[in-house]
Design a protein around this motif. Structure first.
Motif, PDB file in Angstrom:
ATOM      1  N   ARG A  39      -0.670   0.754   4.644  1.00 54.56           N
ATOM      2  CA  ARG A  39      -1.147  -0.617   4.818  1.00 54.56           C
ATOM      3  C   ARG A  39      -2.550  -0.710   4.251  1.00 54.56           C
ATOM      4  O   ARG A  39      -3.216   0.301   4.003  1.00 54.56           O
ATOM      5  CB  ARG A  39      -1.138  -1.004   6.310  1.00 54.56           C
ATOM      6  N   VAL A  40      -3.024  -1.930   4.047  1.00 53.37           N
ATOM      7  CA  VAL A  40      -4.348  -2.124   3.473  1.00 53.37           C
ATOM      8  C   VAL A  40      -5.425  -1.648   4.455  1.00 53.37           C
ATOM      9  O   VAL A  40      -5.181  -1.512   5.654  1.00 53.37           O
ATOM     10  CB  VAL A  40      -4.575  -3.605   3.107  1.00 53.37           C
ATOM     11  N   GLY A  41      -6.610  -1.414   3.930  1.00 52.33           N
ATOM     12  CA  GLY A  41      -7.719  -0.990   4.777  1.00 52.33           C
ATOM     13  C   GLY A  41      -8.420   0.248   4.278  1.00 52.33           C
ATOM     14  O   GLY A  41      -9.597   0.462   4.556  1.00 52.33           O
ATOM     15  N   GLY A  42      -7.696   1.100   3.554  1.00 51.20           N
ATOM     16  CA  GLY A  42      -8.315   2.284   2.987  1.00 51.20           C
ATOM     17  C   GLY A  42      -8.738   3.306   4.035  1.00 51.20           C
ATOM     18  O   GLY A  42      -8.374   3.233   5.210  1.00 51.20           O
ATOM     19  N   ILE A 113      -0.467  -4.939  -3.737  1.00 50.60           N
ATOM     20  CA  ILE A 113       0.729  -4.164  -4.028  1.00 50.60           C
ATOM     21  C   ILE A 113       0.513  -2.751  -3.514  1.00 50.60           C
ATOM     22  O   ILE A 113      -0.587  -2.203  -3.619  1.00 50.60           O
ATOM     23  CB  ILE A 113       1.058  -4.158  -5.541  1.00 50.60           C
ATOM     24  N   ARG A 114       1.544  -2.171  -2.945  1.00 51.01           N
ATOM     25  CA  ARG A 114       1.464  -0.816  -2.436  1.00 51.01           C
ATOM     26  C   ARG A 114       2.018   0.147  -3.478  1.00 51.01           C
ATOM     27  O   ARG A 114       3.108  -0.071  -4.023  1.00 51.01           O
ATOM     28  CB  ARG A 114       2.263  -0.684  -1.139  1.00 51.01           C
ATOM     29  N   GLY A 115       1.254   1.190  -3.742  1.00 52.30           N
ATOM     30  CA  GLY A 115       1.705   2.184  -4.704  1.00 52.30           C
ATOM     31  C   GLY A 115       0.553   3.043  -5.200  1.00 52.30           C
ATOM     32  O   GLY A 115      -0.614   2.793  -4.899  1.00 52.30           O
ATOM     33  N   SER A 116       0.886   4.045  -5.977  1.00 54.78           N
ATOM     34  CA  SER A 116      -0.109   4.964  -6.536  1.00 54.78           C
ATOM     35  C   SER A 116      -0.455   4.525  -7.958  1.00 54.78           C
ATOM     36  O   SER A 116       0.428   4.382  -8.810  1.00 54.78           O
ATOM     37  CB  SER A 116       0.446   6.389  -6.542  1.00 54.78           C
TER      38      SER A 116
END
Length: 474
Positions: A39-42, A113-116
């Motif tokens: 999830r976002v937030g780092g 967007i979620r990913g590497s």
């Protein structure tokens, strides 16, 4: 392969990435944030700033630490504190933080967007999702805000059970009876003192002869005394040769010189690395240093490739969430051609140890090195009525003033509420105020902020004595 174009592409959604993305959206530009976490937030939200501070607050509340001045060292709010007790509040806090951030992105129309992510050239980023699907995105400007990962040397047998790094420690399954912390930097000191407050027997190991060298020496002396007074063992000047797991009940740290430290659990917190290894930086013309960090122009946050910016922990010192946010804002404004006011010269540095510490401006050592005539004023929290009410036996506030101009040069605090109190000193320092402000103004009573007036009067008395001495010599 689908191709999409944005005005700003941000890799990482921690403090720097979040602030940059929202700033760009406020400027009515298209923004994409790529986050490889669940999830976002780092790091800040999931393994760094917010979790460690939540753990600290939970430990202080459940252990009854703040009330022991009245009720004795054996006082506890909860008799048997478990790791599950610590995690319950942690998960509730993190869930709230993520929801707030997701709402901020949604209402500002920031695409996530979620990913590497990895560069394929200086203006193109390829993102690999969980199932291996690839998407390609281009942008006029890029911001690298990937943060850091723990440094994990080969001689430390990390297992997430008895030997942890500073990310894994949040998932500890049970509170140990003893813990050895390797590394007396900010992270190591914070976790060492948090677990000590939970009555874990802690040994802090540091190869240098001291810790937190950027702090004022008098502040550090007071802090060190408090740690030793409550039984924490400090092993300074002790370089680690190896770490071994003896059995399921403990570990052994072998130090140069033949000494050994035995503990049930080991936390290795000696440094972090920029999380740039998977970015394929060579494709965009960037080369990180040996710790994975990127060099930038400090005023614009540009890397050696003008349209690629970097901000946050990935560029190194000061590696604070607060300064990272400002770096993200400045980078976004510069990239998109908007005016960006630089932050003031002095910013507060907060260390959320037990007790907490905060500092702004010059230390006494720095003032001496610059050959500035000066005087100090000190107030002990136990000298304030609020300190008596709270049962505080320790804590101090120190201010340094110029003898010539009477301006405030530095402010240093150790003790309860230090990271909140420091902002009064920060404001006066950046507004070029001085001794007279603190002496002439009224502070709420009873408050810990009253310590500012006590310290100022202490300095005023000393400065008066110094002036009288000069007059006599003349």
């Amino acid at each position: 392969m689908s191709v999409n174009h944005f005005d700003l592409l941000v890799i990482g959604s921690g403090p720097a990435g979040r602030r940059a993305a929202i700033q760009a959206a406020k400027l009515d530009r298209s923004v994409l944030v790529v986050e490889r976490g669940r999830r976002v937030g780092g790091v800040s939200v999931h393994t760094g700033t917010i979790p460690s501070k939540t753990l600290r607050e939970t430990a202080l509340n459940l252990s009854g630490w703040r009330e022991r001045g009245f009720y004795g060292r054996s006082y506890r709010v909860k008799k048997d504190i478990s790791a599950d007790d610590l995690r319950t509040r942690l998960h509730l806090t993190l869930e709230h933080e993520v929801e707030v951030l997701e709402h901020q992105f949604a209402r500002n129309r920031v695409t996530t967007i979620r990913g590497s992510a990895r560069f394929t050239d200086s203006r193109t980023v390829e993102v690999e999702g969980d199932t291996g699907e690839l998407q390609s995105f281009t942008a006029d400007n890029m911001l690298i805000a990937v943060g850091t990962v723990p440094f994990r040397p080969d001689y430390v047998p990390f297992d997430g059970v008895s030997v942890f790094d500073s990310d894994e420690i949040l998932e500890i399954s049970r509170l140990p009876r003893s813990m050895a912390v390797i590394g007396a930097g900010v992270i190591g000191v914070e976790y060492a003192t948090i677990f000590s407050a939970l009555d874990v027997n802690v040994t802090l190991v540091e190869p240098r002869d001291s810790m937190l060298d950027f702090l004022d020496e008098e502040l550090l002396e007071d802090f060190t005394y408090q740690l030793r007074d409550r039984g924490m063992a400090l092993r300074f000047g002790s370089k680690v040769k190896s770490v071994t797991r003896r059995d399921e009940h403990g570990c052994e740290i072998h130090l140069e010189g033949g000494r050994a430290v035995r503990a049930q659990t080991v936390l290795f917190a000696a440094g972090r690395m920029g999380a740039t290894e998977t970015l394929n930086l060579a494709a965009c013309g960037l080369t990180p240093d040996h710790r994975g960090r990127l060099a930038v122009d400090p005023s614009t946050l540009q890397t050696s490739v003008p349209h690629i910016y970097a901000a946050g922990d990935v560029i190194g010192f000061p590696s604070l969430a607060s300064t990272s946010m400002e770096q993200g804002r400045i980078a976004a404004c510069h990239a998109l051609g908007a005016p960006a006011q630089q932050p003031p010269e002095y910013f507060p540095y907060g260390i959320y140890s037990v007790p907490e510490m905060s500092t702004v401006g010059m230390s006494e050592k720095e003032v001496v090195e610059r050959k500035i005539p000066y005087e100090c004023g000190v107030a002990r929290f136990r000298e304030t009525s609020r300190g008596h009410i709270m049962g505080l036996e320790s804590g101090m506030l120190k201010m340094i003033f110029s003898l010539k101009t009477r301006r405030l040069l530095g402010c240093h605090i150790v003790g309860e509420g230090a990271t909140e109190l420091i902002h009064i000193g920060q404001a006066v320092l950046n507004l070029k105020g001085g001794l007279d402000y603190f002496v002439e103004n009224t502070f709420n009573y009873p408050t810990l902020a009253e310590a500012y007036k006590i310290a100022a009067l202490d300095a005023w008395n000393r400065m008066g004595a110094a002036e009288r001495l000069v007059a006599v010599e003349a």
